[in-house]
Each structure stands twice: as C-alpha cells, then as structure tokens.
Design an enzyme around this catalytic site. Structure first.
Site, PDB file in Angstrom:
ATOM      1  N   ALA A 120      23.875  11.173  12.424  1.00 55.18           N
ATOM      2  CA  ALA A 120      24.055  12.025  13.604  1.00 55.18           C
ATOM      3  C   ALA A 120      22.914  13.027  13.775  1.00 55.18           C
ATOM      4  CB  ALA A 120      25.384  12.783  13.497  1.00 55.18           C
ATOM      5  N   MET A 121      21.886  12.921  12.962  1.00 54.88           N
ATOM      6  CA  MET A 121      20.766  13.873  13.025  1.00 54.88           C
ATOM      7  C   MET A 121      20.032  13.773  14.362  1.00 54.88           C
ATOM      8  SD  MET A 121      18.628  15.528  10.431  1.00 54.88           S
ATOM      9  CE  MET A 121      16.972  16.200  10.469  1.00 54.88           C
ATOM     10  N   GLU A 122      19.651  14.925  14.915  1.00 53.71           N
ATOM     11  CA  GLU A 122      18.827  14.959  16.133  1.00 53.71           C
ATOM     12  C   GLU A 122      17.384  15.207  15.687  1.00 53.71           C
ATOM     13  OE1 GLU A 122      19.746  14.552  19.327  1.00 53.71           O
ATOM     14  OE2 GLU A 122      21.918  14.510  19.086  1.00 53.71           O
ATOM     15  N   ASN A 123      16.645  14.123  15.429  1.00 54.53           N
ATOM     16  CA  ASN A 123      15.292  14.288  14.907  1.00 54.53           C
ATOM     17  C   ASN A 123      14.377  14.985  15.907  1.00 54.53           C
ATOM     18  OD1 ASN A 123      15.572  13.008  12.296  1.00 54.53           O
ATOM     19  ND2 ASN A 123      16.010  11.158  13.479  1.00 54.53           N
ATOM     20  N   HIS A 156      19.831  20.682  26.771  1.00 54.31           N
ATOM     21  CA  HIS A 156      20.718  20.266  25.677  1.00 54.31           C
ATOM     22  C   HIS A 156      19.922  19.613  24.550  1.00 54.31           C
ATOM     23  CE1 HIS A 156      24.673  18.713  24.138  1.00 54.31           C
ATOM     24  NE2 HIS A 156      23.878  17.788  23.624  1.00 54.31           N
ATOM     25  N   GLU A 157      19.088  18.643  24.920  1.00 52.70           N
ATOM     26  CA  GLU A 157      18.337  17.927  23.877  1.00 52.70           C
ATOM     27  C   GLU A 157      17.311  18.839  23.209  1.00 52.70           C
ATOM     28  OE1 GLU A 157      19.675  15.285  23.054  1.00 52.70           O
ATOM     29  OE2 GLU A 157      20.851  14.965  24.865  1.00 52.70           O
ATOM     30  N   HIS A 171      18.972  20.943  20.643  1.00 57.82           N
ATOM     31  CA  HIS A 171      19.334  20.192  19.438  1.00 57.82           C
ATOM     32  C   HIS A 171      18.274  20.340  18.335  1.00 57.82           C
ATOM     33  CE1 HIS A 171      23.110  18.233  19.735  1.00 57.82           C
ATOM     34  NE2 HIS A 171      22.819  17.439  20.740  1.00 57.82           N
ATOM     35  N   GLU A 213      27.485  18.843  18.688  1.00 54.40           N
ATOM     36  CA  GLU A 213      27.619  18.550  20.126  1.00 54.40           C
ATOM     37  C   GLU A 213      28.383  19.641  20.875  1.00 54.40           C
ATOM     38  OE1 GLU A 213      25.769  16.668  21.464  1.00 54.40           O
ATOM     39  OE2 GLU A 213      25.248  15.091  20.055  1.00 54.40           O
TER      40      GLU A 213
END
Length: 619
Positions: A1-4, A36-37, A40, A59
């Site tokens: 689930a990592m947001e690299n 949003h992104e 993250h 999220e």
C-alpha cells in the site's frame, strides 16, 4: 500500500483539462486528485501502512487533507456541503447494506473490494472528528508528533490515534470504535428550556446492526451546537456548566448511549442548530417544526446547518407526496416549503454556488437510505412531483436569476471569463440550476435552446448544463443536440464519456434502446473502464429504467457484469454493487434482483472480486 515518491494517478481524466472540454467540476476534481496524490508523499510514503487492514490510515487521512486544500482554494462552505452530499449518497448506503464494513476492515476475500467509500470518505470523516475535538492547533500538534514518531515506518490506525491523544494529553481510547464498528450511528435529540435558566439537550445514540456485528457500543463523537432565537433568528449566547464565559457555539462530547447537556443562561424560546459543520458522520433526528427550520434556513450562521434545514424541508415534502401517491390523494400544496424556496431565490446574502446548493433537492439514494420495503419508482415520482411544482411556481424567478448570473459572469475579465475560477464557476453552477428548472417548467423552451445553442455554449460547463437540462425532453430536438455534441467531440475520449453518461441517465422512454445502440457506438469500448462507468454506471443510477417493473434493467446490468468480469473483475465488482439495495426493496423487485444475482453467482469462472460482493448480498 506504499505511495512511492511521485504522483500515482489512476485515471487520465484527472491530469489535464481545458475549459473547452472540461467542466468546472472537472477542474476542481483535477486539483483535488493531484493534491491528494501529492499529499501522499507525506501520508502514505513517509509514513505508510503496516498491513492492508490499515488502508484508511493513509487514504482517510489524505482525503481529509485534499478536502481541506480544496476548501481553501474554493470555499469551505460549499466544499463541506459537497463532501456531505457525496457521503450520504454513496457511503451511507454502503454502511447500511450487505457490504458494510468498518473503516478498518476485520477481514476480506479480495483486497480490491476494500478501496471503498467507507475506507476513504468515512475514514476522512473520522480524521475530521479528531480535528473538531482537538481544534486546529491541537490537530497540528498531533500531526507533528505522528511524523516525529513514525517517519520512515509502516504503522497502524492506532498509532495515529495515540499521537493525537498524547500530543494533547487526552484519552481517546473509546474513539477506536470508529475503526472497528460498521454502520452509521443515529442520534435522536430533544431540546427544552429547563425552567431554571438553562436549555437542555438530551441525546440518544444507537448504532444499527450490520451483517458483521449485531450488537454495537456507543461511539465517542463531537456534536457541534448553537442556539437561535425562535422569534427573531438572532444567535443566543450561553455558558457551559462551571464556566463564566459567554459563547455562541460549543462542541458537546458524546460518549454514552444517552446523555443530557445543559447550556446555561438561556431564557428565551430557542431553536437548536445541531451537528454544525456535519461534526460527525451520523443520521440526526430532531422534531423541528417547519417554522423552526425556516428560522435556521434564514438565520443560521453555519452554512451546513442552513443548507440542512432546507434539505429537511425538501425531504418532508417528498415524503408527503409519496404518502399522497400511495393513497391516491391529491398532492399537498407545500405552502411552507414554497415560501422557503421563494426566500432562497431572493436571497442576496449568499454567494451563487451556495444559492444553487440551497435549491438542490436530495437524490433518491439519500431519500431511501434508512428505509426498507422500498418502491424506487414511488420515491422517484414523489420527488419529480416536487421538482415540477417548484419549477412551475417559480418559472419567472428562475429566468430572472439565470439572467442575473449571466450578467455577473459577463463582468469577469474577458481573458478569463469562461475559464475555471471559483467565482465564475459559482455563477455557472447557478445558471445550470436555473436552466434545469426552466426547461422542466416549459419543455417547449428546448426550441429556443436549440436555436441559441452555439451562442449559449461558451465552454464545457455551459454545454453540460444545457444538455443536462434538456436530457429528459421527449422532443426530437434533444436527440439532435446530443448527436451534434457527439459529432463535435468525436475525437475526444473524455468528452465522449459525458455523451454516454447523458444517454444512460435520461428518463426518456427510449433510453434503454439508446443505451443498447451506444454499446455499438464507434467511440464506445466496454473494455475501457471510463466508458463502462459512464454508460453502465449512469444507467444503474437511472431510477425509472434500472428499477423498471419488468426487471429488464436488472437483467441488462447483470449481463454486463458477467461480460466485464472476464477481462476486468475490478470494474465488474464496482458495477455489481448497484444491486446492494436488493434486500431493502419491496417484494416484487427484490425477487427480480435476487434472480439476477443468482444468475451471476452461477456463472462459470466468476472472479473473487464479484463473487465476494454477490455472496454478501445474497447472504
């Protein structure tokens, strides 16, 4: 689930836009998604999830952050109301249906099925409650401690809660129930003067049973309140017990199944303003009179509470229409509601976007959220009858307000007049609201629209508003204008999505045939998720056609679920959730819908994604 590191964008429609092909709402969505992104990079990358069950850790938190960004960019009042409207229309039904699950799910069969409104939107509401309880300064102290403790780590929702509690020296142990209990709490509130200089609010809290858990514990939540004079609408100052400070708003902390709170130094007849800012994701019941709701609509200083007073009046009027239709009686005249609408139409103390929101009637999905034995078409007819009444009664006012909004839009700098900006977007939103009512009151006005279409359609927001307003019109002009639109944008994939959504959402009698034809349109591909969502998703929300008494609408969507499942189980599992309402329907439609679900379940090679959803509904 990592947001690299970077921006993970899952849909091209949320990257690039221009005013010729994108609506103001599209621009706002691009800003929101990119924000949003980007956010993250902190909440999802620097601190990420220990396991999939903690998905809302990043999220829910990041949705809250993008909501606050959009509110700063556009308007805190209108963005908050939009958030609440979406939550009620999409997440509340999820919480009341067969796929209900906590913000932190206890188990799953297919992880893709937990990218849900509950994890994202209700998760954001849970984060917002921390903010409401602790205030801006306290919330920021908690965020700072969270990053200091966990930078570079994979952690849990409990670690976030602990950071908020420890940074502020407060016990938030009971707040953990928001992560483990599904369902939307119901607050039943009563208020009265107690005869000794105080106003008492008694709050009863219940959390309804859900498929995963029958018995629930009372939740901890903030209830933001104020008082208004029932005679003149002025806000009333009061004191909390043990305090000498005069205040006009306070946050009550609910922790028990029933509590009574006293607001001291109140002697006049008061109207309570409850759940201000939608301070908790709950259903709230209070026995307001129509006159009390009118006071809040006119005088409340909280935009959400003001809007909610109007929404409650609309809901009551629709319910009265439904009763009359069921009993074969004449429809009520709704004089009190019409006076409220007249007030809103003449209001000069609100901006254009908020005025449009005050004129918006609740959607069917929200109207039947807490009900069982639902006849969707009866609800639909009752709602349509109210809209028709408002349109006919105020046709001249809607025409005049449209002209006022058009003039205001024209006053903008010519270089940016039709480009996206929050101010001009508000005027366009109001114009589109007025157009819809004008075309409803006078369907033959479509001839004038067709004649002046090129002059009126200065950008995509105008085009979308015009086409939406004429979309249910049975005239051949409607088809001509839509085909003209499709020809104009035949090479623009995202605009063609709008064309397919218009086709599928129309209440025209020939809509099922037009949807079938659209499946063979050169610009349509069932394998493209945006196309499938625009046509089939829109049709599944089209109440009179999806819920047709013959069951043809159910059969059509079931066919497409099975077809799509062969090559895109995730899109199919989203589409099959249109059947979540099954067990709340009246017996005839329930039987028809169950038959289609059983047909899907019997399909050979059914994906885990779809099988899990169908199994939960049938169970």
């Amino acid at each position: 689930a990592m947001e690299n590191k970077g921006l993970n964008i899952f849909n091209t429609k949320y990257v690039l836009a221009d005013s010729r092909t994108a609506t103001d709402a599209d621009f706002a969505a691009v800003e929101s998604v990119i924000a949003h992104e980007y956010f993250h990079n902190w909440t999802g990358n620097r601190v990420t999830c220990r396991d999939w069950f903690q998905l809302s850790l990043k999220e829910g938190l990041t949705v809250f952050r993008d909501q606050e960004f959009s509110a700063d960019r556009i308007s805190h009042a209108t963005c908050r109301i939009e958030n609440v409207a979406m939550l009620r229309a999409l997440q509340f039904p999820e919480d009341a249906g067969p796929t209900a699950h906590p913000v932190r799910p206890a188990s799953y069969e297919e992880m893709n099925n937990f990218y849900t409104m509950t994890v994202y939107e209700k998760g954001a509401e849970v984060v917002r409650m921390y903010h409401t309880l602790l205030g801006e300064a306290g919330f920021q102290k908690g965020m700072k401690l969270y990053f200091e403790r966990h930078d570079g780590q994979a952690v849990t929702c409990d670690d976030f809660r602990a950071a908020m509690a420890d940074a502020n020296g407060i016990n938030l142990d009971r707040f953990a129930l928001w992560y483990s209990q599904a369902g939307t709490p119901v607050l039943d509130v009563k208020g009265r003067l107690n005869g000794s200089g105080g106003y008492e609010l008694t709050v009863k809290q219940t959390v309804p049973p859900t498929p995963d858990m029958a018995e629930k514990q009372p939740m901890t939540m903030p209830l933001k309140v104020a008082l208004f004079d029932a005679e003149n609408g002025r806000q009333i100052a009061f004191r909390r017990p043990g305090s000498s400070e005069e205040i006009t708003e306070t946050v009550l902390l609910l922790t028990e199944a029933e509590q009574t709170f006293t607001l001291e130094n109140v002697r006049q007849n008061a109207v309570p303003s409850l759940l201000r800012g939608f301070s908790a994701p709950v259903h709230l019941n209070y026995p307001y009179t129509d006159a009390e709701l009118a006071v809040l609509l006119a005088a409340d200083t909280d935009p959400f509470a003001r809007w909610e007073a109007g929404q409650t009046l609309y809901r009551r009027a629709i319910a009265a229409n439904e009763t009359a239709l069921a009993q074969g009686l004449p429809l009520p005249e709704h004089q009190g509601l019409l006076e409220a609408v007249e007030y809103v139409l003449a209001a000069d103390d609100v901006d254009a976007e908020f005025q449009a929101m005050l004129l918006a009637v609740p959607a069917e999905a929200e109207l039947w959220a807490e009900r069982s034995d639902i006849d969707p078409l009866q609800v639909h007819r009752a709602r349509e009858a109210l809209l028709d009444l408002i349109a006919r009664r105020f046709q001249a006012q809607f025409l005049a307000l449209n002209q006022k909004a058009a003039h205001a839009e024209q006053q903008a700098d010519p270089a940016i007049r039709y480009e996206y900006s929050p101010e001009t977007a508000g005027w366009r939103t109001l114009r589109n609201t007025c157009r819809a009512f004008v075309l409803r009151a006078d369907p033959e006005h479509i001839d004038t629209v067709a004649e002046k279409y090129a002059e009126m359609a200065q950008n995509m927001t105008h085009e979308w508003g015009i086409l939406s307003a004429i979309n249910h019109n049975e005239s051949g002009k409607r088809n001509e204008l839509l085909e003209q639109f499709a020809e104009k944008f035949r090479d623009d994939a995202l605009v063609m999505d709008k064309y397919f959504a218009l086709i599928a959402s129309s209440r025209r009698t020939d809509t099922p045939a037009q949807v079938q034809a659209a499946l063979n349109h050169p610009a349509f591909s069932l394998e493209n998720p945006n196309k499938a969502r625009s046509l089939l998703g829109a049709f599944s929300r089209n109440v009179p056609h999806f819920h047709a008494e013959s069951g043809a609408g159910y059969a059509f969507i079931a066919d497409k679920v099975m077809e799509i499942d062969h090559f895109n189980p995730q899109v199919a599992s989203r589409l099959v959730q249109a059947f979540n309402l099954c067990n709340k329907l009246e017996p005839h439609r329930k039987s028809l819908m169950q038959a289609q679900l059983q047909r899907i379940q019997a399909q050979s090679g059914l994906s885990k994604d779809v099988a899990e959803i169908v199994g939960k509904i049938l169970a």
